[in-house]
Design a protein around this motif. Structure first.
Motif, PDB file in Angstrom:
ATOM      1  N   LEU A  26       0.832  -1.208   0.000  1.00 55.93           N
ATOM      2  CA  LEU A  26       0.000   0.000   0.000  1.00 55.93           C
ATOM      3  C   LEU A  26       0.863   1.254   0.000  1.00 55.93           C
ATOM      4  O   LEU A  26       0.447   2.311  -0.456  1.00 55.93           O
ATOM      5  N   LEU A  27       2.080   1.125   0.529  1.00 51.40           N
ATOM      6  CA  LEU A  27       2.970   2.284   0.624  1.00 51.40           C
ATOM      7  C   LEU A  27       4.086   2.254  -0.419  1.00 51.40           C
ATOM      8  O   LEU A  27       4.957   3.119  -0.436  1.00 51.40           O
ATOM      9  N   GLY A  28       4.090   1.218  -1.267  1.00 48.89           N
ATOM     10  CA  GLY A  28       5.199   1.083  -2.228  1.00 48.89           C
ATOM     11  C   GLY A  28       6.511   0.858  -1.508  1.00 48.89           C
ATOM     12  O   GLY A  28       7.555   1.321  -1.943  1.00 48.89           O
ATOM     13  N   LEU A  29       6.474   0.147  -0.374  1.00 53.79           N
ATOM     14  CA  LEU A  29       7.681  -0.050   0.420  1.00 53.79           C
ATOM     15  C   LEU A  29       8.089  -1.520   0.476  1.00 53.79           C
ATOM     16  O   LEU A  29       8.686  -1.961   1.456  1.00 53.79           O
ATOM     17  N   LEU A  30       7.756  -2.264  -0.575  1.00 50.18           N
ATOM     18  CA  LEU A  30       8.121  -3.683  -0.576  1.00 50.18           C
ATOM     19  C   LEU A  30       9.636  -3.811  -0.541  1.00 50.18           C
ATOM     20  O   LEU A  30      10.344  -2.955  -1.078  1.00 50.18           O
ATOM     21  N   PRO A  31      10.157  -4.869   0.095  1.00 48.43           N
ATOM     22  CA  PRO A  31      11.611  -5.001   0.164  1.00 48.43           C
ATOM     23  C   PRO A  31      12.215  -5.164  -1.230  1.00 48.43           C
ATOM     24  O   PRO A  31      11.514  -5.538  -2.172  1.00 48.43           O
ATOM     25  N   SER A  32      13.498  -4.879  -1.300  1.00 45.17           N
ATOM     26  CA  SER A  32      14.214  -4.995  -2.563  1.00 45.17           C
ATOM     27  C   SER A  32      14.065  -6.417  -3.109  1.00 45.17           C
ATOM     28  O   SER A  32      14.215  -7.381  -2.360  1.00 45.17           O
ATOM     29  N   GLY A  33      13.749  -6.538  -4.382  1.00 44.22           N
ATOM     30  CA  GLY A  33      13.613  -7.866  -4.991  1.00 44.22           C
ATOM     31  C   GLY A  33      12.195  -8.409  -4.931  1.00 44.22           C
ATOM     32  O   GLY A  33      11.923  -9.492  -5.422  1.00 44.22           O
ATOM     33  N   VAL A  34      11.290  -7.671  -4.296  1.00 49.35           N
ATOM     34  CA  VAL A  34       9.877  -8.096  -4.225  1.00 49.35           C
ATOM     35  C   VAL A  34       9.047  -6.976  -4.844  1.00 49.35           C
ATOM     36  O   VAL A  34       9.287  -5.801  -4.573  1.00 49.35           O
ATOM     37  N   SER A  35       8.095  -7.314  -5.735  1.00 48.26           N
ATOM     38  CA  SER A  35       7.280  -6.270  -6.375  1.00 48.26           C
ATOM     39  C   SER A  35       5.827  -6.717  -6.498  1.00 48.26           C
ATOM     40  O   SER A  35       5.524  -7.908  -6.407  1.00 48.26           O
ATOM     41  N   ILE A  36       4.990  -5.711  -6.767  1.00 43.74           N
ATOM     42  CA  ILE A  36       3.582  -6.006  -7.074  1.00 43.74           C
ATOM     43  C   ILE A  36       3.561  -6.591  -8.479  1.00 43.74           C
ATOM     44  O   ILE A  36       4.157  -6.030  -9.397  1.00 43.74           O
ATOM     45  N   THR A  37       2.895  -7.732  -8.635  1.00 44.30           N
ATOM     46  CA  THR A  37       2.892  -8.361  -9.958  1.00 44.30           C
ATOM     47  C   THR A  37       1.524  -8.276 -10.641  1.00 44.30           C
ATOM     48  O   THR A  37       1.384  -8.641 -11.792  1.00 44.30           O
ATOM     49  N   GLY A  38       0.524  -7.816  -9.910  1.00 42.00           N
ATOM     50  CA  GLY A  38      -0.791  -7.684 -10.537  1.00 42.00           C
ATOM     51  C   GLY A  38      -1.801  -7.080  -9.587  1.00 42.00           C
ATOM     52  O   GLY A  38      -1.557  -6.940  -8.389  1.00 42.00           O
ATOM     53  N   GLY A  39      -2.953  -6.675 -10.156  1.00 41.73           N
ATOM     54  CA  GLY A  39      -4.020  -6.136  -9.323  1.00 41.73           C
ATOM     55  C   GLY A  39      -3.951  -4.629  -9.179  1.00 41.73           C
ATOM     56  O   GLY A  39      -3.114  -3.964  -9.805  1.00 41.73           O
ATOM     57  N   GLN A  40      -4.848  -4.105  -8.360  1.00 37.13           N
ATOM     58  CA  GLN A  40      -4.948  -2.654  -8.202  1.00 37.13           C
ATOM     59  C   GLN A  40      -5.044  -2.265  -6.736  1.00 37.13           C
ATOM     60  O   GLN A  40      -5.590  -3.009  -5.925  1.00 37.13           O
ATOM     61  N   ILE A  41      -4.485  -1.083  -6.436  1.00 34.65           N
ATOM     62  CA  ILE A  41      -4.672  -0.493  -5.105  1.00 34.65           C
ATOM     63  C   ILE A  41      -5.276   0.880  -5.380  1.00 34.65           C
ATOM     64  O   ILE A  41      -4.559   1.821  -5.739  1.00 34.65           O
ATOM     65  N   LEU A  42      -6.598   0.966  -5.293  1.00 35.66           N
ATOM     66  CA  LEU A  42      -7.281   2.206  -5.681  1.00 35.66           C
ATOM     67  C   LEU A  42      -7.407   3.125  -4.475  1.00 35.66           C
ATOM     68  O   LEU A  42      -7.958   2.740  -3.436  1.00 35.66           O
ATOM     69  N   TRP A  43      -6.865   4.329  -4.627  1.00 32.02           N
ATOM     70  CA  TRP A  43      -6.847   5.283  -3.518  1.00 32.02           C
ATOM     71  C   TRP A  43      -6.975   6.689  -4.084  1.00 32.02           C
ATOM     72  O   TRP A  43      -6.165   7.096  -4.921  1.00 32.02           O
ATOM     73  N   ASN A  44      -8.005   7.390  -3.685  1.00 32.27           N
ATOM     74  CA  ASN A  44      -8.227   8.764  -4.140  1.00 32.27           C
ATOM     75  C   ASN A  44      -8.091   8.914  -5.653  1.00 32.27           C
ATOM     76  O   ASN A  44      -7.365   9.789  -6.143  1.00 32.27           O
ATOM     77  N   GLY A  45      -8.719   8.023  -6.391  1.00 26.21           N
ATOM     78  CA  GLY A  45      -8.741   8.117  -7.838  1.00 26.21           C
ATOM     79  C   GLY A  45      -7.450   7.669  -8.513  1.00 26.21           C
ATOM     80  O   GLY A  45      -7.287   7.841  -9.717  1.00 26.21           O
ATOM     81  N   ARG A  46      -6.519   7.104  -7.747  1.00 24.65           N
ATOM     82  CA  ARG A  46      -5.268   6.635  -8.372  1.00 24.65           C
ATOM     83  C   ARG A  46      -5.101   5.150  -8.099  1.00 24.65           C
ATOM     84  O   ARG A  46      -5.624   4.634  -7.116  1.00 24.65           O
ATOM     85  N   ASN A  47      -4.375   4.507  -8.992  1.00 23.67           N
ATOM     86  CA  ASN A  47      -4.028   3.110  -8.771  1.00 23.67           C
ATOM     87  C   ASN A  47      -2.592   3.076  -8.263  1.00 23.67           C
ATOM     88  O   ASN A  47      -1.644   3.209  -9.034  1.00 23.67           O
ATOM     89  N   LEU A  48      -2.430   2.908  -6.958  1.00 26.44           N
ATOM     90  CA  LEU A  48      -1.090   2.966  -6.375  1.00 26.44           C
ATOM     91  C   LEU A  48      -0.208   1.808  -6.843  1.00 26.44           C
ATOM     92  O   LEU A  48       1.019   1.906  -6.799  1.00 26.44           O
ATOM     93  N   ALA A  49      -0.844   0.719  -7.313  1.00 29.76           N
ATOM     94  CA  ALA A  49      -0.040  -0.415  -7.795  1.00 29.76           C
ATOM     95  C   ALA A  49       0.679  -0.055  -9.082  1.00 29.76           C
ATOM     96  O   ALA A  49       1.675  -0.676  -9.436  1.00 29.76           O
ATOM     97  N   ALA A  50       0.143   0.945  -9.810  1.00 23.39           N
ATOM     98  CA  ALA A  50       0.758   1.344 -11.078  1.00 23.39           C
ATOM     99  C   ALA A  50       1.386   2.732 -10.961  1.00 23.39           C
ATOM    100  O   ALA A  50       1.518   3.439 -11.944  1.00 23.39           O
ATOM    101  N   THR A  51       1.736   3.117  -9.739  1.00 23.14           N
ATOM    102  CA  THR A  51       2.336   4.442  -9.537  1.00 23.14           C
ATOM    103  C   THR A  51       3.844   4.305  -9.417  1.00 23.14           C
ATOM    104  O   THR A  51       4.328   3.360  -8.798  1.00 23.14           O
ATOM    105  N   THR A  52       4.551   5.225 -10.016  1.00 26.19           N
ATOM    106  CA  THR A  52       6.007   5.124  -9.990  1.00 26.19           C
ATOM    107  C   THR A  52       6.532   5.439  -8.583  1.00 26.19           C
ATOM    108  O   THR A  52       5.846   6.058  -7.774  1.00 26.19           O
ATOM    109  N   ASP A  53       7.765   5.009  -8.325  1.00 21.66           N
ATOM    110  CA  ASP A  53       8.394   5.271  -7.023  1.00 21.66           C
ATOM    111  C   ASP A  53       8.375   6.754  -6.718  1.00 21.66           C
ATOM    112  O   ASP A  53       8.155   7.175  -5.596  1.00 21.66           O
TER     113      ASP A  53
END
Ligand SMILES: Nc1ncnc2c1ncn2[C@@H]1O[C@H](COP(=O)(O)OP(=O)(O)OP(=O)(O)O)[C@@H](O)[C@H]1O
Length: 692
Positions: free
Chosen positions: A388-415
């Motif tokens: 939810l915070l884009g703070l996954l450890p190094s080497g681990v990433s979101i591979t699919g799905g959506q995190i919808l928050w205030n009209g944005r998809n945080l899963a597809a948001t850049t660092d």
């Protein structure tokens, strides 16, 4: 006996397959080593290996002897006979470079062995042997560092002559003082680790502790230092030869050859190029290898993703952004996301090019409510929360799905874009409050700095706000606490300060990763009631990661029960705690002493046999089946999340209705044979006994 589904039958493989697979896995792991992910380091390694091989085999292939003179080609450039040209005596430069290489590389290695070896031994001795020994060693090394190294080297040459191995060994001794200082801090930190204490309690000798527990942790630093000292050794050796303190004439040396070339820089400028280039490339190669190894996980801030991880994430983000928006699937809740509502849809998280850690997780958190993510250790709660915070450890990433928050998809948001979300819209409080606080600065400095950065306030205003935040989190003497350092306050107080820090950007969502686990029971209750009051007063929402059903009952409006990377049941807290529909929830409640009324407390609390399977061992069917008292043949198929029938709840169990109707309990005994379904890892074999 029911047939085994085709997709779960193991394909017979030849006996050699495991060996081949293990070999392939080892090669794949080796190729992912940080040394091989840096093009500069790969080129450096290739060059160094080629140089060592060429210099060791030089007598076999060199076209000329080093002292052979060709007076027909004095000071010539590259020709067919002399590929790299000749010097002022017509000697072949290529032959002389490679004849000198073994000596140069070998004696530089001697500096490395002496310098890094001595520095490491002294550091391990000082770190393990108490303050007095450390004091003595440190003073000695300080004296060594204050000595003028060049003068000492020249004095040694004056005394023993240009005996290069002796000179380079003494250079190593002088350098060991600096290496000692680099390694000491890390060795001391390793000596204070819990596993070292445990080894001491087990009666391990100091030598064994140093070799078994401390040395492996220093390996990365040692290798990096070795690569850098190797480069420095080569340069110093070339420098000495340049000023005439190299191997005796006519023996070739790189420094001596560069010195010779410098005499002809106007009439034969080419002469400088081959030796200079070989020396520069060799030094650059050692540095490139050192730099690549220095980017090890323990050399960088562990919570910051590496460049490779960021590239991987950018790719994943692009793929997720391009994917179609998921629709209601298998009965999953899909609502329009209102402002302030967090909607997680089919979220998957995985190790880059590796196993999945979280699959298909969906939940909603409405404004002003608390959602509990609950489950045993290793179920994927933290990975979900950190996504939810884009703070996954190094080497681990979101591979699919959506995190919808205030009209944005945080899963597809850049660092970069996540930086404006973190702290300002979504904040984190962690299990260990001291992780949020820097021991070097006062609480007041850390709070005001954060408020100024996130809210753009001036110093005086930020200080006032810091005071008010500390009061808001229940700190009575806020003015005094502002002046204290983190180590001067208790754990409970530190967690309050950490919460105040999280609130400084006025976030609308707080992710709390087991915020009370490290605190004692009374302080836990205080922190929970503080969070409850904050939710009520500020209208923010909370995602609470916990394995404690008491915390869930106390504070959560909604709960999502996770097992092996999936949500197995979610819905309103009261509904789930009163009438759980998934056997795992049922089992968690049966195993919780607080969930059983004092009157009907069973003689023996229930247990859940076995452990949460590792992500690589997840079966294709129900992931809980191997531990479930109610599992049957239908559980071998993948199970979707379906409406549970209780309010808006969802459950991932084919037997949910049957359990609810029959009111079955999780037994406090071992799984009865009549309910047994054997599910071995990966391959799922059904040995149903007397199942209806
Ligand atoms: N950095 C990592 N790289 C690879 N796998 C990881 C990493 N961190 C955790 N995992 C794995 O991911 C899975 C989920 O871990 P996670 O920490 O999310 O579980 P959890 O339910 O929060 O457990 P806990 O309550 O112990 O924190 C586990 O199998 C774990 O071993």
């Amino acid at each position: 006996m029911a047939p085994v589904p085709a997709d779960q039958l193991e394909t017979p493989t030849p006996a050699t397959a495991p060996v081949r697979n293990a070999g392939k896995a080892a090669i794949a792991k080796f190729s992912r080593h940080r040394l091989f992910t840096s093009p500069g380091a790969v080129a450096g390694l290739v060059w160094l290996v080629a140089m060592v091989a060429a210099s060791l085999t030089a007598p076999l292939w060199l076209p000329y002897k080093t002292e052979d003179q060709d007076f027909t080609a004095v000071l010539s450039g590259p020709t067919g006979a002399h590929w790299l040209g000749t010097d002022e005596l017509g000697r072949d430069i290529l032959s002389r470079i490679f004849a000198a290489a073994a000596g140069t590389l070998g004696t530089s290695m001697l500096t490395v062995i002496v310098g890094v070896g001595l520095g490491t031994i002294l550091a391990m001795l000082a770190a393990g042997a108490g303050e007095r020994t450390e004091g003595v060693i440190s003073r000695v090394t300080e004296v060594m560092m204050s000595l003028p190294g060049t003068v000492i080297i020249l004095a040694v040459i004056g005394a023993v002559g240009t005996n290069i191995p002796v000179v380079m060994a003494i250079l190593g001794i002088l350098m060991s003082a600096g290496i000692y200082r680099v390694i000491l801090g890390q060795a001391k930190s390793l000596q204070s680790q819990l596993y070292v204490d445990a080894a001491k309690v087990d009666g391990a000798s100091p030598l064994r502790i140093s070799l078994r527990h401390v040395l492996p942790g220093l390996a990365n630093t040692i290798v990096v230092q070795a690569a850098l000292i190797f480069a420095v050794g080569m340069l110093i050796q070339a420098g000495l030869a340049f000023i005439g303190f190299g191997p005796p004439i006519p023996q070739p040396s790189w420094g001596g050859m560069i010195q010779g070339a410098s005499q002809h820089v106007y009439d034969a400028p080419w002469m400088m190029v081959p030796t200079g280039a070989v020396l520069a490339l060799t030094v650059l190669s050692a540095n490139a290898i050192g730099n690549a190894l220095g980017k090890a996980p323990n050399a960088a801030a562990p919570h910051l993703p590496s460049a490779a991880a960021r590239r991987q994430r950018a790719k994943a983000v692009a793929a997720i952004a391009a994917a179609p928006v998921p629709t209601a699937k298998d009965g999953a809740l899909v609502r329009e996301t209102a402002k302030g509502t967090l909607s997680v849809r089919n979220l998957s998280v995985g190790v880059d090019n590796g196993v999945r850690l979280v699959t298909d997780v969906s939940f909603d958190v409405e404004q002003g409510t608390v959602l509990g993510l609950v489950g045993e250790s290793g179920c994927g709660k933290t990975m979900t929360a950190l996504s939810l915070l884009g703070l996954l450890p190094s080497g681990v990433s979101i591979t699919g799905g959506q995190i919808l928050w205030n009209g944005r998809n945080l899963a597809a948001t850049t660092d970069k874009d996540m930086e404006s979300v973190r702290g300002r819209e979504i904040a984190l409080i962690s299990q260990e409050p001291m992780r949020a606080l820097d021991p070097m600065f006062t609480v007041g400095y850390q709070l005001t700095a954060t408020i100024r950065r996130l809210r753009g306030m001036g110093n005086a205003e930020a200080r006032k706000e810091a005071l008010s935040l500390l009061e808001k989190v229940g700190i009575v003497d806020a003015a005094r606490i502002l002046k204290t350092y983190p180590h001067q306050i208790s754990g409970g107080m530190a967690q309050r300060v950490a919460i105040a820090l999280a609130l400084s950007g006025q976030p609308r969502l707080l992710v709390a990763d087991e915020p009370t686990t490290a605190l004692d029971v009374t302080v836990q209750a205080e922190i929970l009631s503080l969070l409850r009051a904050l939710v009520k007063d500020t209208g923010m929402s909370v995602v609470m990661v916990t394995h404690d059903l008491g915390v869930v009952a106390d504070i959560c409006d909604q709960v999502a029960v996770m097992y092996a990377g999936q949500v197995v049941e979610n819905g309103r807290t009261a509904a789930i705690l009163d009438s759980p529909r998934h056997p795992y929830t049922l089992a968690l409640l049966a195993a919780d002493p607080h969930a059983n009324h004092a009157n009907d407390m069973p003689e023996r609390l229930a247990t859940i046999q076995g452990q949460v399977p590792q992500p690589k061992d997840w079966p294709t069917g129900c992931r809980f089946a191997a531990r479930c008292q109610f599992a049957g043949s239908a559980c071998l198929e993948p199970v979707p999340l379906l409406p549970s029938g209780a309010a808006e709840g969802l459950v991932r169990c084919v037997k949910a209705d049957q359990l609810a109707v029959e009111g079955m309990d999780w037994l406090a005994t071992d799984i009865p044979a009549s309910r047994l379904l054997e599910v071995t890892s990966k391959q799922t074999l059904l040995t149903e006994k007397d199942m209806a």
